[in-house]
Design a protein around this motif. Structure first.
Motif, short mmCIF file in Angstrom:
data_model
loop_
_atom_site.label_atom_id
_atom_site.label_comp_id
_atom_site.label_asym_id
_atom_site.label_seq_id
_atom_site.Cartn_x
_atom_site.Cartn_y
_atom_site.Cartn_z
N THR A 1 30.56 -0.43 -4.47
CA THR A 1 30.27 -1.81 -4.07
C THR A 1 29.42 -2.56 -5.08
OG1 THR A 1 28.28 -1.17 -2.85
CG2 THR A 1 30.38 -1.14 -1.64
N GLU A 2 28.86 -1.83 -6.06
CA GLU A 2 27.96 -2.39 -7.08
C GLU A 2 26.77 -3.11 -6.42
OE1 GLU A 2 30.55 -4.81 -9.52
OE2 GLU A 2 31.07 -3.09 -10.77
N THR A 3 26.22 -2.50 -5.38
CA THR A 3 25.08 -3.06 -4.66
C THR A 3 23.97 -2.02 -4.57
OG1 THR A 3 25.99 -2.37 -2.53
CG2 THR A 3 26.50 -4.62 -3.28
N PHE A 4 22.76 -2.51 -4.25
CA PHE A 4 21.59 -1.65 -4.12
C PHE A 4 21.15 -1.56 -2.66
CE2 PHE A 4 21.21 -2.88 -8.58
CZ PHE A 4 20.76 -1.71 -9.18
N THR A 5 20.58 -0.41 -2.31
CA THR A 5 19.93 -0.21 -1.02
C THR A 5 18.51 0.26 -1.26
OG1 THR A 5 22.03 0.42 0.00
CG2 THR A 5 20.01 1.03 1.17
N LYS A 6 17.54 -0.38 -0.61
CA LYS A 6 16.14 0.03 -0.73
C LYS A 6 15.91 1.27 0.12
CE LYS A 6 12.74 -2.45 1.13
NZ LYS A 6 11.85 -1.53 1.87
N LEU A 7 15.33 2.33 -0.47
CA LEU A 7 15.14 3.59 0.23
C LEU A 7 13.68 3.91 0.51
CD1 LEU A 7 17.75 5.83 -1.60
CD2 LEU A 7 18.01 4.61 0.55
N GLY B 1 0.79 -1.22 0.00
CA GLY B 1 0.00 0.00 0.00
C GLY B 1 0.82 1.26 0.00
N ASN B 2 2.09 1.18 -0.33
CA ASN B 2 2.97 2.34 -0.30
C ASN B 2 2.85 3.16 -1.58
OD1 ASN B 2 4.52 1.82 2.29
ND2 ASN B 2 4.80 -0.12 1.21
N ASP B 3 3.47 4.38 -1.55
CA ASP B 3 3.31 5.29 -2.68
C ASP B 3 4.51 5.33 -3.60
OD1 ASP B 3 5.18 6.64 -1.19
OD2 ASP B 3 4.06 8.53 -1.05
N SER B 4 5.55 4.56 -3.34
CA SER B 4 6.71 4.62 -4.23
C SER B 4 7.62 3.43 -4.00
CB SER B 4 7.51 5.92 -4.01
OG SER B 4 8.13 5.92 -2.73
N VAL B 5 8.51 3.22 -4.98
CA VAL B 5 9.59 2.26 -4.87
C VAL B 5 10.86 2.97 -5.29
CG1 VAL B 5 9.13 1.36 -7.20
CG2 VAL B 5 10.45 -0.01 -5.60
N ALA B 6 11.94 2.82 -4.50
CA ALA B 6 13.19 3.54 -4.79
C ALA B 6 14.38 2.69 -4.36
CB ALA B 6 13.22 4.88 -4.08
N TYR B 7 15.42 2.68 -5.18
CA TYR B 7 16.67 1.99 -4.86
C TYR B 7 17.86 2.88 -5.20
CZ TYR B 7 14.35 -2.45 -3.94
OH TYR B 7 13.57 -3.43 -3.39
N ARG B 8 18.86 2.82 -4.33
CA ARG B 8 20.12 3.53 -4.56
C ARG B 8 21.19 2.53 -4.95
NH1 ARG B 8 25.01 4.71 -2.00
NH2 ARG B 8 25.86 6.80 -2.48
N PHE B 9 21.90 2.84 -6.04
CA PHE B 9 23.01 2.01 -6.49
C PHE B 9 24.32 2.64 -6.03
CE2 PHE B 9 26.23 1.03 -9.83
CZ PHE B 9 26.31 -0.34 -9.63
N ASP B 10 25.17 1.84 -5.40
CA ASP B 10 26.48 2.30 -4.93
C ASP B 10 27.53 1.88 -5.96
OD1 ASP B 10 29.13 2.13 -3.57
OD2 ASP B 10 27.98 2.76 -1.82
N PHE B 11 28.19 2.85 -6.57
CA PHE B 11 29.15 2.54 -7.64
C PHE B 11 30.37 1.78 -7.12
CE2 PHE B 11 26.83 6.09 -9.57
CZ PHE B 11 26.64 5.60 -10.85
#
Length: 608
Positions: free
Chosen positions: A367-373, A355-365
Motif C-alpha cells: 500500500t506504500e503507507t506507514f503505520t505508527k507502532l 514522554g515515551n521511550d521510542s518512535v517506530a513506524y511500519r512501512f507496507d510495501f
C-alpha cells in the motif's frame, strides 16, 4: 511540472516565442555553462568549497563518491620524501652506491578518513629500468604490501599483500598503475610509495650507478568502495585519467556534478549544512550489528537481509550505541521487500513526544503507507520514496531527549521463522531532513558543509537596469515552522543591499517562495502562494522573477505575484558574486539570469 528547462524547439512546438538568450545559463543537468553565449568551464564560472568525502547517486544508479584526490601536490615528487633516491618534480633517480637498495618516492603520514577501500594510482613512464614498485604500509596487517609492475610487457609482475594491482597502457607508451587496498580502521595513517626496480620479484636495485630512473608524472589517492568514485568531470587528459583529480597544496575535492535521481539527470547535489551519521558500521552491518531473534546476511545489491529465526517476536538488526543527546533527529534507510510484506524502523531512548521511550513506524510495501507502532509520533509524517525499481528510501523525523539505540524489523511481534526483508545504508542524523548517505565503520562519521557561488568576474561589470531569473531543481523540505527552508540564491553587495530567493518554512506559509530585494535598508518582497510546495524529499521546485527599478515580480506555476511594497530601486550588486543554494538540501537543475526585464508573460511561460 514543466520546469524552466524547455528547449527552444519545445517552446516553438507549443506556439510560444522562446525567451532571449540569457546572460548566464547554468545547466547543471547537462553540466554545461554559458556566459553571454560562450561556453565556460565549471571553475571559470564558479567558486566551490567542500572539503572531505561525500556521496551521491550516479548515472548507473549506484552510490558513488564525488571525485577527489586525498594526496596533495599530485604532480610534484619534491613535496614528499625520497629513500635511496633523488627526485625532481616528476623524475625519481636512484642514488649511486654499493649493495642493494629500494629507491622510492614516499608520502608518509597520509591519513585516510575512515575504514574502507582506497586506490593509490600513479602515471609513470619508463626511463631505463623495467619495473615499478608501488607500496602501502601502516594501514593494517592486511594492507602492508609491495606490488611490482612490468613496464616493458605492460603487466602486473607481482601483487603485494592486500593489494589489487592493475596496469593500463596509454597512448605514447606511458602507464597508469594502481593498487587498491582496504584500511581496517586500526591504523588510519600510513605511507604510500612509488619506486624503481630491476626485479620482478622484489623491490631492489643492485649497485646503482645513479642513472637508474623513472618518470612519475602524477600520483593520486581516492576512495573506491561502494560504487567507486565518480569520474572527474573536468578531466582534461583524456582516456585513462577519469579518476585523476589534480591537486596542489591540499587534497582536492570536486562538487557532486552529474547527480541522478530515479534514473534521470538531477543536476548538482548541494547540501549547505554539515551532517553526521551517528550509526556505526553502516557499510557492513551484517557482521557488526546485533541480531536478536534473527540472522543477518549480505545479499546482492549491497543489501543486508534480516531473517527471523523463530526464537522471539521482535526479530531485528540493532545498534545499541547511538549516544545521541537532546534534539531533532532524522532516521533513514533504503529497503527492499521480502516475504514479510513490510519493514519497521525504530529509535529508542528517552524524552520522545509525550514522554515515551521510542518512535517506530511500519512501512507496507503493497500500500506504500506507514503505520505508527510506538506511542511517540514522528515530528512530521514519515515519507517513502521509490529510488529504483522495488527499492524505497524511508525517512522519519522525531524529537528525543536521548537516543540510545536504533532497530529495524522485518516483522513486528511475530515469531514466525523465515520472515525476512532487506535493508541498506541506514542513517541517523541530527536535523529535520534526510541528507546523502554517510558511510561509517567503527565510529560515527561526518560530512562537511559545502558552498557554491557564481564568480563576480563573470557577471556584469555595471549593474543592469533590469534583471530576470529562472531557477529549478529538487529539494528536501520540512515543515519546521520557522525560518527559511531553502535559499536558492543570494546576490549580496553588503548587509543592506541584496537580491535573494527563499522558500519559507514558517507556518502558515510553509512552502512559499519569496524573492526579496533590498537597497540601503528599504526592502521589497514578492511572495508566491502559501504552501505551493509541500514538505517532502526531492520535491520539484521551479520559479522565475524579474526586477527593474520600480517593479519586482515572482512567477511560479504559471502565475505572477507582485512585490509589496513596490521597490524604489534596483540594488547595485555589480561587484558581488551570486551565492547559489547557500541554504539548501537537494539538487539544482538549472539557473538562468538575464540582464533585461522579460516581462510578466516571459517569466510566466517558464513556470507554467
Amino acid at each position: 511540472m514543466l520546469g524552466a528547462g524547455l528547449s527552444m524547439t519545445g517552446e516553438a512546438v507549443q506556439g510560444r516565442r522562446p525567451p532571449p538568450a540569457p546572460l548566464i545559463d547554468l545547466d547543471f543537468r547537462q553540466d554545461r555553462y554559458f556566459q553571454a553565449g560562450a561556453a565556460r568551464s565549471f571553475d571559470e564560472m564558479f567558486a566551490y568549497s567542500g572539503t572531505g568525502l561525500r556521496t551521491f547517486t550516479g548515472e548507473t544508479g549506484q552510490l558513488v563518491w564525488a571525485a577527489h584526490n586525498l594526496l596533495a601536490h599530485s604532480g610534484d615528487l619534491t613535496q614528499g620524501a625520497a629513500s635511496g633516491a633523488s627526485v625532481s618534480a616528476t623524475r625519481l633517480t636512484a642514488a649511486a652506491g654499493a649493495g642493494a637498495r629500494a629507491p622510492e618516492a614516499l608520502r608518509a603520514g597520509v591519513a585516510l578518513p575512515d575504514a574502507g577501500t582506497y586506490t593509490y594510482a600513479a602515471h609513470v613512464r619508463q626511463v631505463n629500468l623495467r619495473y615499478l614498485a608501488m607500496a602501502s604500509a601502516g594501514y593494517g596487517a592486511g594492507a602492508d604490501g609491495v606490488s611490482l609492475f612490468d613496464l616493458q610487457d605492460g603487466a602486473v609482475a607481482s601483487q603485494g599483500n592486500g593489494h589489487l594491482a592493475q596496469i593500463q597502457l596509454l597512448a605514447g607508451g606511458s602507464f597508469i598503475c594502481s593498487i587498491a587496498f582496504a584500511m581496517d580502521e586500526s591504523a588510519p595513517a600510513g605511507t604510500l610509495s612509488a619506486g624503481v626496480s630491476e626485479s620482478a620479484a622484489a623491490h631492489l636495485v643492485t649497485d646503482p650507478d645513479g642513472t637508474e630512473a623513472m618518470d612519475i608524472l602524477a600520483q593520486w589517492l581516492y576512495r573506491s568502495d561502494l560504487g567507486g568514485m565518480a569520474d572527474n568531470p573536468d578531466n582534461a587528459l583524456g582516456a585513462g585519467f577519469e579518476t585523476y583529480v589534480p591537486s596542489s597544496a591540499s587534497p582536492a575535492f570536486k562538487a557532486r556534478r552529474n547527480a541522478y535521481e530515479n534514473g534521470a539527470p538531477a543536476g548538482i547535489k548541494i547540501e549547505s549544512s554539515a551532517a553526521a551519521n551517528l550509526l556505526r558500521h553502516t557499510n557492513a552491518p551484517a557482521g557488526n550489528w546485533a541480531s536478536p531473534n534473527s540472522t543477518l546476511e549480505e545479499v546482492p545489491g549491497g543489501f543486508v537481509r534480516i531473517t527471523s529465526n523463530g526464537t522471539g517476536g521482535f526479530p531485528r538488526a540493532e545498534r545499541g550505541d547511538v549516544g545521541g543527546g537532546a534534539g531533532v533527529y532524522t532516521a533513514q534507510v533504503e529497503v527492499r521487500a521480502g516475504n514479510s510484506g513490510g519493514f519497521t524502523f525504530r529509535a529508542f531512548g528517552t524524552g520522545f513526544s509525550g514522554g515515551n521511550d521510542s518512535v517506530a513506524y511500519r512501512f507496507d510495501f503493497s500500500t506504500e503507507t506507514f503505520t505508527k507502532l510506538a506511542a511517540a509520533p514522528a515530528l512530521y509524517p514519515p515519507v517513502a520514496k521509490l529510488v529504483s525499481p522495488g527499492v524505497y528510501r524511508l525517512a522519519m523525523t522525531f524529537t528525543a531527549g536521548t537516543v540510545a539505540s536504533f532497530n529495524m524489523y522485518p516483522v513486528w511481534n511475530d515469531a514466525t521463522s523465515g520472515m525476512y526483508a532487506d535493508f541498506r545504508r541506514p542513517q541517523l542524523e541530527p536535523g529535520d531532513t534526510p541528507s546523502s548517505f554517510i558511510p561509517t565503520a567503527g565510529s560515527p562519521a561526518a560530512r562537511a558543509a559545502e558552498t557554491l557561488a557564481v564568480r563576480a568576474s563573470v557577471l556584469p561589470a555595471a549593474m543592469p537596469e533590469a534583471v530576470s531569473f529562472a531557477v529549478d531543481g529538487r529539494m528536501c523540505l520540512a515543515d519546521t515552522g520557522s525560518g527559511a527552508a531553502a535559499r536558492f540564491f543570494d546576490w549580496q553587495a553588503d548587509q543592506g543591499s541584496f537580491l535573494r530567493a527563499d522558500l519559507s518554512a514558517g507556518s502558515p506559509a510553509t512552502g512559499r517562495i519569496q524573492v526579496v530585494s533590498e537597497q540601503s535598508g528599504a526592502a521589497s518582497t514578492a511572495s508566491g502562494a502559501a504552501s505551493a510546495y509541500a514538505p517532502g524529499t526531492e520535491a520539484a521546485v521551479s520559479f522565475a522573477a524579474r526586477h527593474q527599478a520600480a517593479l519586482l515580480e515572482l512567477a511560479e506555476k504559471g502565475k505572477t505575484f507582485p512585490a509589496s511594497p513596490a521597490p524604489s530601486a534596483l540594488p547595485d550588486l555589480a561587484a558581488a558574486g551570486i551565492g547559489l543554494a547557500p541554504v539548501f538540501n537537494g539538487s539544482l537543475g538549472r539557473f538562468r539570469m538575464w540582464d533585461r526585464d522579460l516581462g510578466s508573460p516571459g517569466i510566466e511561460r517558464m513556470t507554467a
